[in-house]
Design a protein around this motif. Structure first.
Motif, PDB file in Angstrom:
ATOM      1  N   MET A   1       0.854  -1.194   0.000  1.00  0.00           N
ATOM      2  CA  MET A   1       0.000   0.000   0.000  1.00  0.00           C
ATOM      3  C   MET A   1       0.883   1.235   0.000  1.00  0.00           C
ATOM      4  N   PRO A   2       0.661   2.187  -0.929  1.00  0.00           N
ATOM      5  CA  PRO A   2       1.479   3.394  -0.999  1.00  0.00           C
ATOM      6  C   PRO A   2       1.422   4.197   0.283  1.00  0.00           C
ATOM      7  N   VAL A   3       2.473   4.973   0.533  1.00  0.00           N
ATOM      8  CA  VAL A   3       2.517   5.810   1.706  1.00  0.00           C
ATOM      9  C   VAL A   3       1.365   6.816   1.662  1.00  0.00           C
ATOM     10  N   ASN A   4       0.688   6.985   2.796  1.00  0.00           N
ATOM     11  CA  ASN A   4      -0.434   7.922   2.940  1.00  0.00           C
ATOM     12  C   ASN A   4      -1.681   7.509   2.168  1.00  0.00           C
ATOM     13  N   ALA A   5      -1.713   6.301   1.601  1.00  0.00           N
ATOM     14  CA  ALA A   5      -2.914   5.830   0.915  1.00  0.00           C
ATOM     15  C   ALA A   5      -3.977   5.476   1.954  1.00  0.00           C
ATOM     16  N   PRO A   6      -5.256   5.644   1.609  1.00  0.00           N
ATOM     17  CA  PRO A   6      -6.317   5.265   2.559  1.00  0.00           C
ATOM     18  C   PRO A   6      -6.271   3.781   2.867  1.00  0.00           C
ATOM     19  N   LEU A   7      -6.708   3.422   4.063  1.00  0.00           N
ATOM     20  CA  LEU A   7      -6.801   2.005   4.401  1.00  0.00           C
ATOM     21  C   LEU A   7      -7.842   1.340   3.515  1.00  0.00           C
ATOM     22  N   LEU A   8      -8.990   2.010   3.335  1.00  0.00           N
ATOM     23  CA  LEU A   8     -10.055   1.519   2.463  1.00  0.00           C
ATOM     24  C   LEU A   8     -10.497   2.645   1.549  1.00  0.00           C
ATOM     25  N   GLU A   9     -10.540   2.367   0.262  1.00  0.00           N
ATOM     26  CA  GLU A   9     -11.010   3.351  -0.714  1.00  0.00           C
ATOM     27  C   GLU A   9     -12.072   2.704  -1.596  1.00  0.00           C
ATOM     28  N   VAL A  10     -13.297   3.178  -1.469  1.00  0.00           N
ATOM     29  CA  VAL A  10     -14.425   2.655  -2.238  1.00  0.00           C
ATOM     30  C   VAL A  10     -14.732   3.606  -3.379  1.00  0.00           C
ATOM     31  N   GLN A  11     -14.837   3.070  -4.589  1.00  0.00           N
ATOM     32  CA  GLN A  11     -15.071   3.890  -5.771  1.00  0.00           C
ATOM     33  C   GLN A  11     -16.271   3.353  -6.543  1.00  0.00           C
ATOM     34  N   ASN A  12     -17.297   4.187  -6.665  1.00  0.00           N
ATOM     35  CA  ASN A  12     -18.474   3.894  -7.496  1.00  0.00           C
ATOM     36  C   ASN A  12     -19.089   2.527  -7.193  1.00  0.00           C
ATOM     37  N   LEU A  13     -19.299   2.255  -5.923  1.00  0.00           N
ATOM     38  CA  LEU A  13     -19.921   0.994  -5.533  1.00  0.00           C
ATOM     39  C   LEU A  13     -21.400   1.001  -5.910  1.00  0.00           C
ATOM     40  N   CYS A  14     -21.819  -0.026  -6.633  1.00  0.00           N
ATOM     41  CA  CYS A  14     -23.219  -0.188  -7.026  1.00  0.00           C
ATOM     42  C   CYS A  14     -23.662  -1.604  -6.662  1.00  0.00           C
ATOM     43  N   VAL A  15     -24.824  -1.711  -6.051  1.00  0.00           N
ATOM     44  CA  VAL A  15     -25.395  -3.015  -5.713  1.00  0.00           C
ATOM     45  C   VAL A  15     -26.819  -3.044  -6.248  1.00  0.00           C
ATOM     46  N   SER A  16     -27.101  -4.011  -7.126  1.00  0.00           N
ATOM     47  CA  SER A  16     -28.423  -4.141  -7.734  1.00  0.00           C
ATOM     48  C   SER A  16     -28.944  -5.557  -7.528  1.00  0.00           C
ATOM     49  N   PHE A  17     -30.276  -5.670  -7.397  1.00  0.00           N
ATOM     50  CA  PHE A  17     -30.913  -6.967  -7.227  1.00  0.00           C
ATOM     51  C   PHE A  17     -31.918  -7.179  -8.357  1.00  0.00           C
ATOM     52  N   ALA A  18     -32.028  -8.437  -8.793  1.00  0.00           N
ATOM     53  CA  ALA A  18     -32.990  -8.778  -9.840  1.00  0.00           C
ATOM     54  C   ALA A  18     -34.386  -8.868  -9.236  1.00  0.00           C
ATOM     55  N   THR A  19     -35.275  -7.991  -9.685  1.00  0.00           N
ATOM     56  CA  THR A  19     -36.645  -7.950  -9.179  1.00  0.00           C
ATOM     57  C   THR A  19     -37.597  -7.665 -10.331  1.00  0.00           C
ATOM     58  N   ARG A  20     -38.652  -8.452 -10.417  1.00  0.00           N
ATOM     59  CA  ARG A  20     -39.675  -8.257 -11.451  1.00  0.00           C
ATOM     60  C   ARG A  20     -39.067  -8.189 -12.848  1.00  0.00           C
ATOM     61  N   GLY A  21     -38.079  -9.034 -13.074  1.00  0.00           N
ATOM     62  CA  GLY A  21     -37.491  -9.131 -14.396  1.00  0.00           C
ATOM     63  C   GLY A  21     -36.535  -8.016 -14.762  1.00  0.00           C
ATOM     64  N   GLN A  22     -36.144  -7.193 -13.790  1.00  0.00           N
ATOM     65  CA  GLN A  22     -35.187  -6.124 -14.071  1.00  0.00           C
ATOM     66  C   GLN A  22     -34.236  -5.951 -12.902  1.00  0.00           C
ATOM     67  N   MET A  23     -33.086  -5.325 -13.162  1.00  0.00           N
ATOM     68  CA  MET A  23     -32.113  -5.068 -12.118  1.00  0.00           C
ATOM     69  C   MET A  23     -32.447  -3.742 -11.440  1.00  0.00           C
ATOM     70  N   ILE A  24     -32.709  -3.803 -10.153  1.00  0.00           N
ATOM     71  CA  ILE A  24     -33.078  -2.613  -9.382  1.00  0.00           C
ATOM     72  C   ILE A  24     -31.884  -2.172  -8.546  1.00  0.00           C
ATOM     73  N   PRO A  25     -31.361  -0.970  -8.786  1.00  0.00           N
ATOM     74  CA  PRO A  25     -30.214  -0.494  -7.987  1.00  0.00           C
ATOM     75  C   PRO A  25     -30.651  -0.117  -6.570  1.00  0.00           C
ATOM     76  N   ILE A  26     -29.994  -0.703  -5.590  1.00  0.00           N
ATOM     77  CA  ILE A  26     -30.248  -0.369  -4.186  1.00  0.00           C
ATOM     78  C   ILE A  26     -29.203   0.634  -3.696  1.00  0.00           C
ATOM     79  N   VAL A  27     -27.981   0.445  -4.144  1.00  0.00           N
ATOM     80  CA  VAL A  27     -26.882   1.367  -3.846  1.00  0.00           C
ATOM     81  C   VAL A  27     -26.290   1.814  -5.165  1.00  0.00           C
ATOM     82  N   GLU A  28     -26.121   3.134  -5.346  1.00  0.00           N
ATOM     83  CA  GLU A  28     -25.659   3.667  -6.619  1.00  0.00           C
ATOM     84  C   GLU A  28     -24.447   4.581  -6.449  1.00  0.00           C
ATOM     85  N   ASN A  29     -23.333   4.190  -7.060  1.00  0.00           N
ATOM     86  CA  ASN A  29     -22.151   5.049  -7.196  1.00  0.00           C
ATOM     87  C   ASN A  29     -21.697   5.673  -5.872  1.00  0.00           C
TER      88      ASN A  29
END
Length: 342
Positions: A1-29
Motif C-alpha cells: 500500500m502506498p505511503v499515505n494511501a487510505p486504508l479503504l477506498e471505495v469507488q463507485n460501488l453499485c449493488v443491484s438486485f434482480a426484481t420483477r425481471g429487471q435489475m433494481i439499484p439499491i446502492v448507486e455510485n
C-alpha cells in the motif's frame, strides 16, 4: 500500500438486485475513503443502503441475481474482485464486523466463549487453552463482569448490552485493521449506549483500528466520527468532515436530520421538525434528486434526470444538491439547531 494511501477506498460501488425481471439499484455510485485510525460515520434513514454497503464490502451478499460493481481497495487489494476463499481469510483477521443484532449474529446453540475461541483458533492458530485465556481477557477488556463465567453462557442468557460487548470482543479478537459497526447501539438503553460509544472511541487508541460506523443517530456521529457520509435512497447526499458538515450542512436532507435532534439548551420547541413523507421505494425513485418530493426547496430543475452531480464546497466537503451552486442559503433555524447540538 502506498505511503499515505487510505486504508479503504471505495469507488463507485453499485449493488443491484434482480426484481420483477429487471435489475433494481439499491446502492448507486457510492465513493468514500477511510484513513488509518479514522472513524467514518455512514448515516441515513432506514432503507438508505447503509447495511447493504457494509455487506457488499464484506462479501456477505449471496442472493441470487445480485450484481455488485465498482472497486473497494483495502490495503491496495480489491475486495469486490476477491474469491470466497480469499474473503474468508480476510474476514475476522483484517476486517471485522459488529452486526446490528448480536442475538441473531451469535449461534444460539454454542456458548459465547466457544464462538470467540473458534475465531482465535482459526485465524490466530491458538491452542484451545490459549484461545480460552485470550477470550476471557478480551471480555474483561470490553467491561464484561465475571468474564470467565460469562464465556460459558449462551447468547440468550446475556442482556443486550453484554451481548453487544461480547460481539465487539469477537470482532476485535484478531486485532483487525478495519472494524465495520452496523448500528452497534440499536435497542440499547442510554447508559449502555454511552458505554459502547466509549469503547468505539477507544478502539483506535488501544488496537489502532479504523472504524466504519453505520447509524441513523446524528448525535452518535457528532460524538464519535471524524468524517460523515450521508446516504439517501442509495445515493450519497453529502460528505465531509463531521465538524464542517454539522456546522454548515449544505444538503436540505442533512439539515433536516440535524434539525430533528432535540436541543440541550435554550427554549424548548413545542414540536421537533419532521421530514414530510417517506423515502421512495427503489422502483419508484425519481429520475433526478431522490429527495426532491420531500424537499421544501425543490424546483423544476431538481426533478429531471440525471441526479445532481457533486458540488465541492471545499476539498473536504461535497454535496449532491443544486442549492449551493445557485447560492440559495438553508433556513437559519437549521444552522441554529446544528450549532447548538454540536
Amino acid at each position: 500500500m502506498p505511503v499515505n494511501a487510505p486504508l479503504l477506498e471505495v469507488q463507485n460501488l453499485c449493488v443491484s438486485f434482480a426484481t420483477r425481471g429487471q435489475m433494481i439499484p439499491i446502492v448507486e455510485n457510492i465513493s468514500f475513503s477511510i484513513g488509518e485510525q479514522e472513524i467514518l460515520g455512514l448515516v441515513g434513514e432506514s432503507g438508505s443502503g447503509k447495511s447493504v454497503t457494509a455487506m457488499a464490502l464484506m462479501g456477505l451478499i449471496d442472493a441470487p441475481g445480485v450484481r455488485i460493481t465498482g472497486m473497494a481497495l483495502f490495503k491496495g487489494q480489491d475486495l469486490l474482485a476477491m474469491s470466497g476463499k480469499q474473503l474468508r481469510t480476510l474476514r475476522g483477521q483484517e476486517i471485522a464486523m459488529i452486526f446490528q443484532d448480536p442475538m441473531t449474529a451469535f449461534t444460539p446453540v454454542y456458548t459465547i466463549g466457544w464462538q470467540i475461541d473458534e475465531q482465535l483458533r482459526v485465524h490466530q492458530k491458538l491452542s484451545r487453552r490459549q484461545a480460552r485465556a485470550r477470550t476471557v481477557e478480551l471480555l474483561g477488556e470490553m467491561g464484561v463482569p465475571d468474564p470467565l463465567n460469562t464465556a460459558n453462557r449462551y447468547p440468550h442468557q446475556l442482556s443486550g448490552g453484554l451481548r453487544q460487548r461480547a460481539m465487539i470482543a469477537m470482532a476485535l479478537s484478531c486485532n483487525p485493521s478495519l472494524l465495520i459497526a452496523d448500528e452497534p447501539t440499536t435497542a440499547l438503553d442510554v447508559t449502555v449506549q454511552a458505554q459502547i460509544l466509549d469503547l468505539m472511541r477507544n478502539l483506535r487508541k488501544t488496537y489502532g483500528s479504523s472504524v466504519l460506523l453505520i447509524t441513523h443517530d446524528m448525535g452518535v456521529v457528532a460524538e464519535t466520527c471524524d468524517k460523515t457520509l450521508v446516504l439517501y435512497s442509495g445515493r450519497v447526499a453529502e460528505t465531509g468532515t463531521t465538524q464542517a458538515l454539522f456546522a454548515h450542512p449544505q444538503h436540505p436532507y442533512t439539515a433536516a436530520l440535524l434539525a430533528s435532534i432535540p436541543l440541550m439548551s435554550g427554549p424548548r420547541p413545542e414540536r421537533l421538525p419532521a421530514i414530510p413523507g417517506s423515502p421512495p421505494q427503489p422502483l419508484e425513485r425519481p429520475a433526478g434528486c431522490a429527495f426532491a418530493p420531500r424537499c421544501t426547496y425543490s424546483h423544476a430543475t431538481c426533478l429531471p434526470a440525471p441526479p445532481p452531480a457533486f458540488h465541492a464546497i471545499n476539498s473536504h466537503h461535497k454535496v449532491a444538491c443544486l442549492l449551493p451552486m445557485e447560492g440559495t442559503p438553508l433556513p437559519p433555524r437549521f444552522s441554529a439547531n446544528t450549532t447548538a447540538t454540536v
